[in-house]
Design an enzyme around this catalytic site. Structure first.
Site, PDB file in Angstrom:
ATOM      1  N   HIS A  32      39.926  -7.432  15.850  1.00  0.00           N
ATOM      2  CA  HIS A  32      40.702  -7.866  16.659  1.00  0.00           C
ATOM      3  C   HIS A  32      39.275  -7.707  17.509  1.00  0.00           C
ATOM      4  O   HIS A  32      38.941  -8.743  18.349  1.00  0.00           O
ATOM      5  CB  HIS A  32      41.927  -7.778  17.128  1.00  0.00           C
ATOM      6  CG  HIS A  32      41.955  -8.223  18.945  1.00  0.00           C
ATOM      7  ND1 HIS A  32      41.983  -9.070  19.511  1.00  0.00           N
ATOM      8  CD2 HIS A  32      41.446  -7.250  19.988  1.00  0.00           C
ATOM      9  CE1 HIS A  32      42.215  -9.240  20.956  1.00  0.00           C
ATOM     10  NE2 HIS A  32      41.723  -8.426  21.309  1.00  0.00           N
ATOM     11  N   GLU A  33      38.645  -6.459  17.757  1.00  0.00           N
ATOM     12  CA  GLU A  33      38.006  -6.315  18.427  1.00  0.00           C
ATOM     13  C   GLU A  33      36.722  -6.472  17.796  1.00  0.00           C
ATOM     14  O   GLU A  33      35.424  -6.819  18.908  1.00  0.00           O
ATOM     15  CB  GLU A  33      37.816  -4.681  18.466  1.00  0.00           C
ATOM     16  CG  GLU A  33      39.073  -3.599  19.502  1.00  0.00           C
ATOM     17  CD  GLU A  33      38.981  -4.285  20.541  1.00  0.00           C
ATOM     18  OE1 GLU A  33      38.175  -4.974  21.308  1.00  0.00           O
ATOM     19  OE2 GLU A  33      40.556  -4.117  21.616  1.00  0.00           O
TER      20      GLU A  33
END
Length: 247
Positions: free
Chosen positions: A118-119
């Site tokens: 996600h990051e």
């Protein structure tokens, strides 16, 4: 418990004899926002904890998965660093550094891999100049300024019945609300990109991806809850300002 003083005078009630207090019912809006935020926070923690106990079949740690996701996205100039804390993972676009927390960096769980990916999604957004991310970055100074000064300015206006200050306080707080609103598409898009790369890159299997969606969906709901809480707080400011104006 906060009490608002009613009547035309600042401290005295009818005719100036004694004090007349009225319960500030708008605090119910604050309490509702707090409950929503706490529920969302509890949900993401429990979901992350559940899938932190599920080892990913690829065996990659969060840091290793992040590096692979970045490489699959054609990104080679982003550093991956360890940062202390739990779920303190974030991407810093200014220094192009992806920081992974204690619960993510060295863990090879499905939850860790998905959070790391996600990051990486934010890093991909940065590389592509994703418009909502660019807008959010532009709004950061204004949002920080607004969230810091909104309440002091509003309270001064409320105490001294200065309508211009009440309006300024509301506008300042609105900047923070707008920032949170813009944050939603940024976060949802980062998760969508992450899951797609994890699937296309064969990093996670079908069952693992379903588990990952639950982790990232729970995390996204914290941003939704934060926005709802802020909107309720903004509504409270508007009600208080209107009440003071009517007085």
């Amino acid at each position: 418990m906060n009490l608002l003083i009613s009547g035309t005078n600042a401290f005295y009630g009818y005719g100036g004899y004694g004090y007349h207090y009225m319960f500030d019912w708008t605090y119910l809006l604050v309490i509702a926002g707090l409950i929503i935020s706490l529920a969302a926070s509890a949900k993401v923690k429990s979901t992350f904890a559940k899938y932190s106990r599920v080892r990913s079949m690829c065996g990659l740690t969060g840091a290793e998965a992040a590096r692979k996701v970045l490489e699959l996205s054609g990104i080679y100039d982003v550093r991956i660093e360890h940062v202390s804390g739990n779920l303190t993972d974030h991407y810093d676009p200014r220094s192009k550094v992806l920081r992974l927390s204690d619960s993510t960096y060295s863990s090879n769980s499905v939850a860790a891999v998905c959070v790391a990916a996600h990051e990486c999604g934010h890093a991909v957004q940065h590389q592509l100049s994703y418009k909502p991310l660019v807008l959010r970055s532009t709004l950061v100074p204004a949002a920080n300024f607004g969230s810091t000064l909104a309440w002091p300015v509003f309270l001064i206006g409320l105490i001294f019945s200065m309508q211009p200050l009440l309006t300024i306080g509301i506008v300042l707080f609105s900047l923070a609300v707008i920032f949170q609103l813009v944050t939603l598409p940024v976060e949802f898009n980062a998760s969508s990109r992450a899951l797609r790369i994890l699937e296309d890159g064969h990093i996670l299997g079908t069952t693992e991806l379903e588990s990952g969606k639950k982790v990232l969906s729970a995390a996204a709901m914290t941003y939704v809850a934060s926005l709802v809480a802020s909107v309720l707080q903004l509504l409270r400011l508007l009600i208080l300002a209107r009440g003071r104006d009517n007085d």
